[in-house]
Design an enzyme around this catalytic site. Structure first.
Site, short mmCIF file in Angstrom:
data_model
loop_
_atom_site.label_atom_id
_atom_site.label_comp_id
_atom_site.label_asym_id
_atom_site.label_seq_id
_atom_site.Cartn_x
_atom_site.Cartn_y
_atom_site.Cartn_z
N SER A 365 -0.04 -0.97 1.92
CA SER A 365 1.09 -0.85 1.01
C SER A 365 1.26 0.63 0.67
O SER A 365 0.39 1.22 0.03
CB SER A 365 0.86 -1.67 -0.25
OG SER A 365 1.94 -1.50 -1.16
N ARG A 366 2.35 1.22 1.12
CA ARG A 366 2.55 2.66 0.93
C ARG A 366 3.09 3.00 -0.46
O ARG A 366 3.13 4.16 -0.82
CB ARG A 366 3.49 3.20 2.00
CG ARG A 366 3.01 2.93 3.42
CD ARG A 366 3.90 3.60 4.46
NE ARG A 366 3.49 3.22 5.80
CZ ARG A 366 4.02 2.23 6.51
NH1 ARG A 366 5.00 1.52 5.98
NH2 ARG A 366 3.60 1.95 7.71
N VAL A 367 3.54 1.99 -1.20
CA VAL A 367 4.15 2.25 -2.50
C VAL A 367 3.47 1.45 -3.60
O VAL A 367 3.24 1.95 -4.70
CB VAL A 367 5.66 1.90 -2.48
CG1 VAL A 367 6.29 2.14 -3.85
CG2 VAL A 367 6.37 2.72 -1.42
#
Length: 509
Positions: A365-367
């Site tokens: 999950s990049r955010v």
């Protein structure tokens, strides 16, 4: 004017003079084309020289279509209905409009098609607001950073692959790995929130959609969920339009500062529908026979999601299917590059009866980590490390190598943590119950238990946490961190749960 008409009718001699002196009606220009070719969801129309791209056309048979190709002397039209109803030589008229769908609160609790028409037996939908299915993505200044979590109720996702409100998180995996189950459980977990949910089924079988509708109803979320279905038996044009219509419905709610969750299940069928239409319209094929703008149609769709300055948000969970675990295929790589992370469901874990089969080595999950609550953040790092070390040692131990006590203990702990991550379908867990299970597992309360014993201890621990950790649940919702006292209390509950099920001999603090 009305008195003159009355006098003219009373005096037949004045009728001719009245008709000669009356103003001429305003001329109306009407363009009519003819169907030159038709078949398999598309039609070739001749004679509408002024038609515009994406304009909606009306066929004499009642079927509507979208102008997709503009060529000299001919139009490539995608039909939004059965091509069997359209005949060669049939007249076609311009509508000077684009494809639109109905939006509004009246859609909640309903099953509709891509144009907003009801597909259930609850009668007509009384909605006055209509919006185009295509819309520009919000600008940078209209967006805010993602800072609020979206709980899925699934331990492994909320702890290790968190999702924030306004995020675009891809759910990817082979067939029968549980992609739809993860999406439906996420919808069910919004029962105690204010999030509006939209489930968009693209190219799915009717019985599969019926199961999803039944699960949403049984989970108590039907009154805050819109089901938009474009089945595999319907026209390919409706499957192409469906996800854009879903985002249009979501934008209506986000404009009112409400949070919306959109499930697109799945974009693999959407891409195939668009490929089918493009090849029928004789567009040049590219990689895997997809047209050159396949990336663009998904990018412009998913860019409409986000956290907005209005206070509302649109969270999109697109689903994509892989074949033989091939993540480097054309459509999966496109969507991975567009989205803010992916949840990968591995067939290898499915074969080990590990559900949900989330592979933490590939999932990211990049955010969402920025939106993750402090309580979950305190256990996420250790969880990933423990599982990665365990999987590496597990592969090494298969060679029959003699292992020292420390390595055996690490294998036992990793197996217990992985077993603690198992979770049944349609059983989303509150945050405090998830944390109680994870902390207890990380501290060795599940070590040495069988699969059945682990399930029994987890069920007992969940009941105890729901009763005795209500104050902690409130603090978790307020984004307070876990204290040492909180962890000690969770460990004690885990030890008591194990003892109550007869497994006290193997419990270690």
């Amino acid at each position: 004017m009305s008195s003159e008409v009355t006098r003219a009718r009373a005096d037949p001699d004045r009728i001719l003079d009245f008709l000669i002196n009356a103003p001429s009606p305003t001329p109306q220009l009407s363009e009519i084309g003819l169907v030159a070719e038709v078949g398999d969801g598309i039609a070739i129309v001749a004679g509408l020289e002024r038609a515009l791209s994406d304009e909606l056309l009306q066929f004499a048979s009642g079927v509507q279509g979208i102008v997709l190709d503009l060529e000299p002397g001919r139009l490539g039209v995608v039909l939004l209905g059965s091509s069997d109803r359209v005949t060669i030589g049939e007249s076609v008229m311009r509508t000077h409009e684009v494809v639109s769908t109905v939006v509004g609160d009246a859609l909640l609790g309903r099953v509709v098609n891509a144009l907003g028409a009801p597909s259930d037996d609850k009668g007509p939908i009384r909605v006055q607001t209509v919006r185009p299915v295509e819309a520009e993505a919000p600008q940078i200044l209209d967006r805010q950073a993602i800072a609020r979590p979206l709980g899925t109720g699934i331990k492994v996702i909320d702890a290790a692959v968190p999702i924030g409100l306004g995020q675009r998180q891809l759910i990817i995996g082979d067939r029968q790995t549980g992609k739809t189950s993860v999406a439906v459980d996420t919808i069910l977990n919004q029962k105690n929130t204010d999030v509006i949910c939209i489930y968009c089924a693209i190219g799915q079988r009717g019985d599969a959609v019926a199961k999803v509708i039944g699960a949403i109803h049984d989970g108590g979320m039907s009154e805050r969920t819109i089901v938009l279905a474009a089945g595999d038996e319907e026209a390919a044009g409706l499957a192409y339009v469906a996800p854009y219509a879903a985002l249009t419905m979501a934008e209506y709610f986000s404009d009112q500062a409400r949070d919306v969750l959109v499930i697109l299940d799945d974009l693999t069928h959407h891409a195939r529908s668009y490929r089918e239409l493009s090849l029928l319209l004789r567009r040049p094929p590219g990689r895997e026979a997809f047209p050159g703008d396949i990336f663009y149609i998904h990018a412009r769709l998913l860019e409409r999601a986000g956290q907005f300055t209005s206070g509302g948000s649109i969270t999109v969970l697109p689903v994509v299917e892989t074949q033989a675990e091939n993540l480097s295929a054309y459509i999966p790589t496109n969507l991975i590059s567009i989205t803010d992370g992916q949840i990968y469901l591995s067939p290898r874990l499915v074969r080990k009866n590990q559900f949900p089969a989330v592979d933490l080595g590939v999932s990211v999950s990049r955010v969402g980590g920025k939106a993750q609550t402090k309580a979950f953040r305190s256990v996420a790092g250790n969880l990933r490390v423990t599982l990665s070390q365990f999987e590496e040692l597990e592969d090494f131990a298969r060679f029959g190598t003699r292992l020292d006590d420390a390595t055996r203990a690490r294998l036992t702990r990793g197996a217990a943590v992985r077993a603690a991550l198992r979770q049944a379908e349609r059983d989303p867990m509150p945050a405090v119950e998830q944390l109680a299970v994870l902390v207890a597992a990380m501290e060795g309360q599940f070590d040495g238990l069988s699969e059945a014993e682990t399930g029994t201890v987890m069920a007992t621990l969940r009941q105890a946490a729901a009763c005795e950790l209500q104050d902690l649940a409130t603090r978790i919702a307020d984004n307070a961190p876990l204290t040492e006292d909180d962890k000690t209390q969770m460990i004690a509950l885990g030890r008591a749960a194990r003892a109550s099920t007869g497994g006290e001999n193997g419990a270690n603090a």
